[in-house]
Design an enzyme around this catalytic site. Structure first.
Site, mmCIF file in Angstrom:
data_model
loop_
_atom_site.group_PDB
_atom_site.id
_atom_site.type_symbol
_atom_site.label_atom_id
_atom_site.label_comp_id
_atom_site.label_asym_id
_atom_site.label_seq_id
_atom_site.Cartn_x
_atom_site.Cartn_y
_atom_site.Cartn_z
ATOM 1 N N ARG A 49 6.874 -15.728 11.431
ATOM 2 C CA ARG A 49 7.209 -14.312 11.597
ATOM 3 C C ARG A 49 8.608 -14.057 11.044
ATOM 4 N NH1 ARG A 49 9.490 -13.012 15.956
ATOM 5 N NH2 ARG A 49 8.112 -14.140 17.373
ATOM 6 N N TYR A 102 1.246 12.125 3.193
ATOM 7 C CA TYR A 102 0.030 11.382 3.514
ATOM 8 C C TYR A 102 -0.294 11.609 5.005
ATOM 9 C CZ TYR A 102 -2.692 7.396 5.063
ATOM 10 O OH TYR A 102 -3.634 6.606 5.670
ATOM 11 N N ASP A 175 8.860 7.471 -0.470
ATOM 12 C CA ASP A 175 7.592 6.748 -0.505
ATOM 13 C C ASP A 175 7.129 6.759 -1.961
ATOM 14 O OD1 ASP A 175 4.898 6.017 -0.492
ATOM 15 O OD2 ASP A 175 4.539 6.877 1.495
ATOM 16 N N LYS A 200 -1.971 -0.120 -2.414
ATOM 17 C CA LYS A 200 -2.380 0.757 -3.514
ATOM 18 C C LYS A 200 -2.048 0.110 -4.865
ATOM 19 C CE LYS A 200 -3.649 3.322 -0.103
ATOM 20 N NZ LYS A 200 -2.713 3.343 0.944
HETATM 21 C C1 LIG Z 1 1.564 7.715 0.112
HETATM 22 C C2 LIG Z 1 1.138 6.762 1.181
HETATM 23 N N1 LIG Z 1 2.058 6.233 2.001
HETATM 24 C C3 LIG Z 1 1.723 5.387 2.993
HETATM 25 C C4 LIG Z 1 0.406 5.034 3.224
HETATM 26 C C5 LIG Z 1 0.081 4.121 4.358
HETATM 27 O O1 LIG Z 1 -0.172 2.843 3.916
HETATM 28 P P1 LIG Z 1 -1.191 1.804 4.605
HETATM 29 O O2 LIG Z 1 -2.558 2.429 4.548
HETATM 30 O O3 LIG Z 1 -1.045 0.569 3.792
HETATM 31 O O4 LIG Z 1 -0.718 1.637 6.023
HETATM 32 C C6 LIG Z 1 -0.589 5.546 2.388
HETATM 33 C C7 LIG Z 1 -1.995 5.187 2.610
HETATM 34 O O5 LIG Z 1 -2.893 5.778 2.077
HETATM 35 C C8 LIG Z 1 -0.214 6.438 1.355
HETATM 36 O O6 LIG Z 1 -1.122 6.988 0.525
#
Ligand SMILES: Cc1ncc(COP(=O)(O)O)c(C=O)c1O
Length: 380
Positions: A49, A102, A175, A200
């Site tokens: 961890r 999101y 992000d 992604k």
């Molecule tokens: C722009 C964006 N940020 C964060 C996330 C969250 O990521 P995770 O699904 O890996 O927890 C997503 C998920 O679709 C996303 O599209």
């Protein structure tokens, strides 16, 4: 390492392994490490961890690709976001978030963090004045951007908003999931922390869930590292290895995603059954100029509004064949979805609710003519 992006993607953090010369970083599938004496762990490794060499390789590579001081890999994008919020904020603080973030990010603020005393204000991040107006002097700790946003592909001016955030004594968090570090490096424009769902484009093959934080500054990076261990939502060794394997081809994949998306955006733009195409690469996109300034190209995500309304948008999604009907994005295969009823259903009834006639495409790297033919039949 002072090299180009594709070289860093293949080599940063990934020197051949010292003992055998293995060219690929091994998967250190271990929870613990033998220590040479009490209090003398080898090279600092005592428990996975706290530290794991496969995860370290990924973290170092991510930091290099984003041009940051420290990279940290988490179990998911949301785990990374949670760790960031609980490192930087305390009860009574305030955060400005995108008004089309999101859905899962919105849910983290609205249903989890707010209960612990963290206030938030959704603002249109494509409008610098709107973000400035949403700041609560003295209380705002973070200005949080997505750019492009999910799913409306709004573009935020990173450099302008870094100045707004810093003037208010807040951090700018970006992000960067939709762009990937190949297309956009927010730290170069003043961001303090970059967030990724590595699930992604970074991973790129729809086979692993993960998240990352990259801090511009070493001091904040070390605080985040402390919390990564203290809170525990780390990326596992096999997941880190899969993500690293994906990263090696990030540049070439992104170029093909962009080639295909440009062709598809142009096709949809002229289609009678499409009311509006939302793609930052189109000159008609209100954020096109800012995107041109801060992005290398415009990405593989396209949203469009179906001329026939919500039921027709749902039909298009159901009729698509090669475009797989699925949530998520950024993999080599093309996906289609209805944000209102799928990825963004958790934002229904909130200020972040998305239009019912919206369809979102994650354009993959297949033969583009096959993708165009599939859309033609799905549009009917
Ligand atoms: C722009 C964006 N940020 C964060 C996330 C969250 O990521 P995770 O699904 O890996 O927890 C997503 C998920 O679709 C996303 O599209």
């Amino acid at each position: 390492m002072n090299h180009g992006f594709e070289t860093l993607a293949i080599h940063a953090g990934q020197d051949p392994e010292a003992r055998t010369g293995a060219v690929i970083p091994p998967i250190y599938q271990t929870s613990t490490y033998a220590q040479d004496a009490v209090g003398a762990p080898r090279q600092g490794y005592e428990y996975s961890r706290s530290g794991n060499p496969t995860r370290d390789a990924l973290q170092e590579c991510l930091a290099a690709l984003e041009g940051g001081a420290i990279g940290l890999a988490f179990a998911s994008g949301l785990a990374a976001e949670d760790a960031l919020l609980r490192t930087v904020c305390k009860p009574g603080d305030h955060v400005v978030i995108p008004d089309d973030a999101y859905g899962g990010t919105y849910r983290l603020f609205a249903k989890v963090a707010e209960r612990w005393g963290l206030a938030y204000t959704p603002a249109k991040v494509s409008d610098v004045d709107a973000v400035r107006a949403a700041i609560r002097p003295g209380a705002t700790r973070i200005v949080w951007l997505e750019t492009p946003t999910n799913p409306l592909l709004g573009i935020a001016d990173i450099a302008a908003l870094a100045a707004v955030a810093h003037d208010a004594g807040a951090l700018l968090v970006v992000d960067n999931t939709f762009a990937s570090p190949y297309l956009q490096q927010p730290i170069a424009f003043g961001a303090d922390v970059v967030v990724h769902s590595t699930t992604k484009y970074v991973g790129g093959h729809s086979d692993v869930v993960g998240g990352a934080l990259v801090a511009a500054d070493r001091t904040l990076g070390e605080e985040l590292r402390y919390h990564q261990n203290a809170m525990g939502a780390v990326n596992g060794p096999f997941d880190a290895w899969l993500t690293l394997r994906g990263i090696k081809t990030l540049g070439v994949r992104m170029d093909r995603h962009c080639d295909n998306a440009e062709r598809i955006a142009a096709y949809l733009d002229g289609h009678a059954k499409v009311a509006q195409v939302i793609y930052p690469g189109l000159p008609s996109h209100p954020g096109h100029e800012v995107a041109t300034k801060q992005m290398r190209r415009f990405g593989g995500m396209i949203s469009f509004r179906a001329a026939g309304g919500e039921e027709y948008a749902v039909e298009i999604c159901n009729r698509a064949k090669l475009f797989v009907l699925a949530e998520s994005l950024g993999g080599v295969e093309s996906l289609i979805e209805h944000p209102g009823r799928m990825t963004h259903a958790s934002a229904a009834g909130s200020p972040l609710e998305v239009p019912g006639d919206l369809v979102r495409l994650s354009v993959g790297i297949e033969t583009v003519d096959d993708l165009l033919a599939d859309l033609e039949q799905a549009l009917g």
